[in-house]
Design a protein around this motif. Structure first.
Motif, short mmCIF file in Angstrom:
data_model
loop_
_atom_site.label_atom_id
_atom_site.label_comp_id
_atom_site.label_asym_id
_atom_site.label_seq_id
_atom_site.Cartn_x
_atom_site.Cartn_y
_atom_site.Cartn_z
N LEU A 58 20.81 55.12 52.55
CA LEU A 58 21.03 54.51 53.86
C LEU A 58 21.32 53.02 53.75
O LEU A 58 22.06 52.46 54.57
CB LEU A 58 19.81 54.75 54.75
N ALA A 59 20.75 52.37 52.74
CA ALA A 59 20.98 50.93 52.57
C ALA A 59 22.37 50.65 52.01
O ALA A 59 23.06 49.73 52.46
CB ALA A 59 19.91 50.34 51.65
N ARG A 60 22.82 51.45 51.03
CA ARG A 60 24.09 51.20 50.35
C ARG A 60 25.24 52.02 50.94
O ARG A 60 26.38 51.63 50.89
CB ARG A 60 23.95 51.51 48.86
N ARG A 61 24.91 53.20 51.42
CA ARG A 61 25.82 54.13 52.09
C ARG A 61 27.10 54.41 51.29
O ARG A 61 28.21 54.18 51.78
CB ARG A 61 26.14 53.64 53.50
N PRO A 62 26.96 54.95 50.07
CA PRO A 62 28.14 55.46 49.38
C PRO A 62 28.63 56.72 50.09
O PRO A 62 27.93 57.29 50.93
CB PRO A 62 27.61 55.79 47.98
N ASP A 63 29.81 57.18 49.75
CA ASP A 63 30.33 58.40 50.38
C ASP A 63 29.57 59.64 49.93
O ASP A 63 29.50 60.64 50.67
CB ASP A 63 31.82 58.54 50.06
N ALA A 64 29.02 59.59 48.75
CA ALA A 64 28.17 60.67 48.26
C ALA A 64 27.17 60.10 47.27
O ALA A 64 27.49 59.16 46.53
CB ALA A 64 28.99 61.76 47.59
N GLN A 65 25.98 60.65 47.28
CA GLN A 65 24.96 60.26 46.30
C GLN A 65 24.35 61.53 45.73
O GLN A 65 23.92 62.41 46.48
CB GLN A 65 23.88 59.39 46.95
N LEU A 66 24.35 61.64 44.41
CA LEU A 66 23.89 62.83 43.71
C LEU A 66 22.59 62.55 42.97
O LEU A 66 22.41 61.46 42.44
CB LEU A 66 24.95 63.30 42.70
N ILE A 122 20.28 68.37 45.30
CA ILE A 122 19.95 67.48 46.42
C ILE A 122 21.06 66.44 46.49
O ILE A 122 21.29 65.69 45.54
CB ILE A 122 18.58 66.80 46.21
N TYR A 123 21.79 66.44 47.61
CA TYR A 123 22.97 65.61 47.76
C TYR A 123 22.88 64.84 49.08
O TYR A 123 22.30 65.34 50.06
CB TYR A 123 24.24 66.45 47.81
N MET A 124 23.50 63.67 49.13
CA MET A 124 23.62 62.91 50.37
C MET A 124 25.08 62.57 50.60
O MET A 124 25.78 62.17 49.66
CB MET A 124 22.77 61.64 50.30
N PHE A 125 25.53 62.76 51.84
CA PHE A 125 26.94 62.57 52.16
C PHE A 125 27.11 61.78 53.45
O PHE A 125 26.27 61.87 54.37
CB PHE A 125 27.64 63.92 52.35
N THR A 126 28.24 61.06 53.54
CA THR A 126 28.71 60.55 54.83
C THR A 126 29.64 61.62 55.42
O THR A 126 30.01 62.58 54.73
CB THR A 126 29.49 59.24 54.65
N PRO A 127 30.08 61.46 56.67
CA PRO A 127 30.95 62.47 57.28
C PRO A 127 32.30 62.65 56.59
O PRO A 127 33.00 63.63 56.86
CB PRO A 127 31.13 61.94 58.71
#
Length: 355
Positions: free
Chosen positions: A122-130, A171-176
């Motif tokens: 949330l702080a850096r907000r890359p397009d994806a974080q693995l 466990i992945y994090m994505f922007t839209p």
């Protein structure tokens, strides 16, 4: 930020247990593995969760409910067939909207949670974080290749010749932005929409894809051996509890967790051990790294390093170890007879006999 939890897999590697139970609900330390993930999501600050469900959806709904027991708001998203992780993102498009989201495989088990990873995303907000971890058998996983600066330059699903030993944890994090990529994917050779292909497309489009290599403990609980190892890890850290009753002829050594209405009679418990509500242990030995579910009955039995699910009866068995026993199972001696083994074994089972 929202979370998308995948709980629709069939759990073929845990058969025959998963013929009748969702693999995400098999207990570790007397708590379904899925619950650990939901608690980790809550502790990371996320409150809205979509759960992808398949043929075991009714069982998952009964266990999780509306999510309020975890401090979450849960929406269920049916998947008609296991068509890939990226397909889960595709069918969850309406739920996810234009929010950033965490995708969490419901049978993953991570010690120490994911709060720090979510905070950094949330702080850096890359397009994806693995999230990555080193494994001995990378060809069985999605694999990431990093450059010398630690940037993800390639991901590949179960490669025959892996370029690294770094597996995607699940466990992945994505922007839209990922929705645009997923909408254009075509099924892979195995007929699935692969999340690794979506991530690779992000990389090819010069999107920012970052990673973290987990230094703590992670397991994909898809095999019996993994379930037992996770159970061991959880029991290593349990706090002693004595809400049931232990008679004067019994002995409890080490960290022992005895739930309400459990009864121990003329038995020896060597922790770490967890005994569920209403379970009765009589004239038995329960050894380290064993969890007994609720409503079980053990008589004249020895057991250790095992998981026993709810409402089982085990009577007169001299030694059980390294075992996963499903719900409502009865185990007992065959009685006086010529030496031999009588087996009633379901499909895809594995039987080991000592001679």
């Amino acid at each position: 930020m929202k979370a998308l939890v995948l709980a629709g897999g069939t759990g073929s590697r845990l058969r025959p247990i998963t013929h009748t139970s969702a693999k995400q609900l098999v207990p570790i330390g007397n708590k379904p593995v899925l619950f650990y993930g939901l608690e980790a999501i809550r502790d990371s600050g996320i409150r809205e969760v979509g759960i992808i469900v398949g043929e075991t959806g009714a069982e998952v709904r009964r266990a999780v409910g509306d999510g309020s027991q975890f401090g979450l708001s849960v929406t269920y998203i049916p998947q008609e067939a296991p068509l890939g992780l990226a397909h889960c993102v595709l069918i969850a498009r309406e739920f996810l909207g234009d929010d950033d989201f965490l995708m969490y495989l419901g049978d993953n088990f991570v010690i120490h949670g994911i709060r720090d990873f979510v905070t950094e995303f949330l702080a850096r907000r890359p397009d994806a974080q693995l999230l990555l971890t080193k494994v001995a058998n990378p060809s069985e996983f999605g694999v990431a290749e990093l450059d010398q600066g630690g940037r993800v330059v390639r991901v590949e699903e179960k490669p025959k010749e892996p370029r690294s030993d770094l597996a995607l944890v699940g466990i992945y994090m994505f922007t839209p932005l990922v929705h645009r990529i997923v909408a254009q994917l075509r099924p892979s050779a195995r007929g699935e929409l692969e999340i690794t292909e979506a991530i690779q497309e992000l990389i090819l489009h010069q999107a920012a894809v970052s990673s973290h290599t987990i230094s703590g403990y992670w397991k994909d609980t898809g095999r019996v051996e993994d379930m037992l190892e996770c159970n061991r890890m959880v029991l290593e850290n349990i706090a002693p509890r004595m809400e049931g009753s232990v008679d004067d002829e019994s002995e409890a050594v080490g960290r022992v967790d005895i739930a309400e209405d459990a009864v121990v009679i003329r038995s020896r418990l060597v922790g770490p051990v967890s005994i569920g509500p209403g379970t009765v242990v009589a004239d038995s030995y329960v050894g380290p790294f064993t969890s007994l579910g609720s409503g079980c009955r053990l008589d004249h039995t020895e057991i250790e390093y095992s998981i026993v699910m709810d409402h089982c009866s085990i009577n007169g068995v001299s030694r059980i170890h390294n075992s996963l026993i499903g719900k409502n199972v009865e185990v007992s001696p065959a009685g006086p007879a010529p030496r031999g083994h009588q087996l009633v074994v379901g499909d895809h089972s594995r039987v080991r006999l000592n001679y």
